[in-house]
Design a protein around this motif. Structure first.
Motif, mmCIF file in Angstrom:
data_model
loop_
_atom_site.group_PDB
_atom_site.id
_atom_site.type_symbol
_atom_site.label_atom_id
_atom_site.label_comp_id
_atom_site.label_asym_id
_atom_site.label_seq_id
_atom_site.Cartn_x
_atom_site.Cartn_y
_atom_site.Cartn_z
ATOM 1 N N GLY A 83 9.275 36.857 84.910
ATOM 2 C CA GLY A 83 9.609 35.440 84.286
ATOM 3 C C GLY A 83 11.105 35.474 84.410
ATOM 4 N N ILE A 84 11.994 35.963 85.156
ATOM 5 C CA ILE A 84 13.274 35.848 85.273
ATOM 6 C C ILE A 84 13.532 34.664 85.866
ATOM 7 N N TYR A 85 13.008 33.997 86.759
ATOM 8 C CA TYR A 85 13.151 32.657 87.447
ATOM 9 C C TYR A 85 13.118 31.513 86.480
ATOM 10 N N ALA A 86 12.415 31.674 85.344
ATOM 11 C CA ALA A 86 12.349 30.606 84.096
ATOM 12 C C ALA A 86 13.481 30.542 83.295
ATOM 13 N N VAL A 87 14.314 31.462 83.309
ATOM 14 C CA VAL A 87 15.496 31.884 82.363
ATOM 15 C C VAL A 87 16.771 30.888 82.765
ATOM 16 N N ASN A 88 17.414 30.308 81.985
ATOM 17 C CA ASN A 88 18.611 29.536 82.071
ATOM 18 C C ASN A 88 19.787 30.567 82.308
ATOM 19 N N TYR A 89 20.709 30.645 83.077
ATOM 20 C CA TYR A 89 21.711 31.865 83.349
ATOM 21 C C TYR A 89 22.915 31.085 83.203
ATOM 22 N N SER A 90 23.361 29.932 82.360
ATOM 23 C CA SER A 90 24.344 29.413 82.273
ATOM 24 C C SER A 90 25.559 30.202 81.530
ATOM 25 N N GLY A 91 26.530 30.469 82.257
ATOM 26 C CA GLY A 91 28.077 31.288 81.618
ATOM 27 C C GLY A 91 27.599 32.548 82.185
ATOM 28 N N ILE A 92 26.715 32.855 83.330
ATOM 29 C CA ILE A 92 26.469 34.162 83.858
ATOM 30 C C ILE A 92 27.039 34.033 85.282
ATOM 31 N N ASP A 93 27.635 35.065 85.942
ATOM 32 C CA ASP A 93 28.245 35.041 87.191
ATOM 33 C C ASP A 93 27.088 35.812 88.130
ATOM 34 N N ARG A 94 26.835 36.969 87.817
ATOM 35 C CA ARG A 94 25.830 37.751 88.520
ATOM 36 C C ARG A 94 24.779 38.270 87.745
#
Length: 440
Positions: free
Chosen positions: A179-190
């Motif tokens: 499920g990692i692709y469904a997460v919004n990672y705004s504010g994350i670089d890597r």
């Protein structure tokens, strides 16, 4: 010529780094996404007039190689995308021919950089790894960028352009299903993701923050029922030991099992990427080095102690193993993994600084080298030569640095008695070498 100009060329030999070599009006062009012998149109991506060589990508195939196959991953297909993502640069080539091309690279590097003569040496062929017939699903560790919309993304070769992705066919199936692709990672670089090769129920996620507090928000989005450990780092990177890791959810480590032995690998610790690599390499290193009870051995660039543990078992309490690693987190893993072996001395430090002291403290019978992609430096080669150690088992992930180090070690009185190459990175130009050097 200007960048983005298109030329028609006949592709020549394979070159190290995932390129074929073409020529246009006397100019050498390193071309990606082709196969030797093909007639293709290429788009120049680096064509400065003063450059010694140019770079280009295949954009159209006029006469295809018999070894060309449909690319398994749309995002990495140069015939469909102007800026294909990296990580699967050989995906358009049949697996058997990939290994043949890699074997050609080995022979070229060993001859040019290793000083070995083709007429005197039978260069090894790259071997298929058991259980990887399609070359997919082998990566237990993945690294992603994050685009402006908070999506996991990857970039192309020598490119800063990010492409959002929703799958990565080389990644372990447990990573793809997490499920990692469904997460919004705004504010994350890597985003670094890892799964155990022996127990795929736990996924570790390492988040590098671009803005304070972002990691905690992201950690709350991971799906229910998936055991995810999230970290945040500030002030540096996990690998250099200068950052600080804050556990946000779940367990901070993975459990691995190799040849019946258990290992703990924390989120920032190093571990082999291919799901079969740890077992395969451990078996081959022990077999080639052939340690016996009572010997004194050094495992240099030891990581979490993957090789140190079976070596310590082999020499018994009458012997001694020095496990040397520079990275703080990985060194801590090695101390944990070797805690039941009093014959093992776990040392944190740079190999070139520690090796001389180790050689003074013990008469080394054998050494294992598993250096980073850059290989060993001149000082390490000199210290090994001075130590008089009778045999060295060298594990390498880069044929160029390995070939250079063949030359360095043979100049110090060693002979390459055996070498084998394993295709631990299918659909890429990378490979893993294991060599045994003996004192002449």
């Amino acid at each position: 010529m200007t960048e983005s100009s298109t030329l028609q060329v006949r592709l020549g030999n394979i070159a190290h780094g995932g390129h074929t070599v073409a020529r246009h009006e006397g100019r050498v062009i390193f071309v990606r996404h082709g196969i030797p012998g093909e007639l293709v149109s290429v788009r120049l991506t680096d064509s400065a007039p003063e450059a010694k060589f140019w770079r280009a990508d295949v954009v159209e195939v006029h006469e295809a190689s018999e070894h060309r196959v449909p690319h398994f991953w749309d995002a990495a297909d140069a015939l469909k995308h102007r800026d294909p993502v990296g990580g699967a640069e050989f995906g358009h080539i049949s697996l058997a021919h990939q290994r043949e091309l890699k074997s050609q690279v080995v022979a070229e590097q060993f001859t040019r950089l290793g000083g070995m003569k083709a007429e005197d040496y039978n260069f090894p062929q790259v071997q298929e790894v058991a259980g990887s017939t399609d070359g997919l699903g082998w990566r237990t560790r993945m690294s992603y960028s994050v685009d402006a919309f908070g999506n996991l993304a990857m970039s192309g070769f020598r490119s800063n352009q990010l492409t959002a992705i929703t799958s990565m066919p080389l990644a372990h199936p447990a990573i793809e299903a997490s499920g990692i692709y469904a997460v919004n990672y705004s504010g994350i670089d890597r985003v670094e993701v890892a799964v155990s090769s022996s127990d795929d129920r736990t996924i570790l996620v390492l988040l590098s923050e671009a803005s304070s507090g972002a990691a905690l928000k992201v950690a709350k989005q991971f799906p229910e029922g998936v055991n995810v450990a999230s970290f945040t780092q500030r002030g540096g990177s996990a690998s250099d030991g200068k950052g600080s890791l804050e556990i946000l959810a779940g367990s901070p480590w993975l459990n691995e099992k190799v040849l019946g032995e258990k290992y703990r690998i924390t989120g920032e610790g190093f571990w082999q990427v291919h799901r079969s690599a740890a077992t395969l390499l451990s078996e081959r290193v022990v077999d080639l080095l052939d340690p016996v009870r009572g010997e004194q051995l050094a495992d240099l660039y030891a990581g979490a102690g993957l090789f140190s543990v079976p070596l310590a078992k082999a020499v018994g309490q009458e012997g001694r193993v020095f496990s040397v690693e520079g990275a703080p987190g990985t060194h801590a893993d090695a101390k944990k993994n070797l805690r039941d072996y009093p014959q093992a001395t776990v040392i944190r430090g740079r190999v070139e600084h520690v090796l001389r002291q180790v050689s003074r403290d013990a008469k080394l019978d054998g050494v294992v080298l598993d250096p980073p992609r850059t290989g060993i430096d001149k000082q390490v080669a000199a210290e090994l030569g001075s130590s008089g150690v009778s045999r060295i088992c060298y594990v390498s992930c880069d044929p160029a640095s390995f070939a250079r180090d063949i030359s360095r070690l043979t100049a110090r009185g060693y002979e390459l008695e055996h070498v084998e190459i394993h295709d631990l990175y299918p659909h890429t130009h990378h490979m893993e070498s294991i060599g045994l050097f003996v004192r002449r």
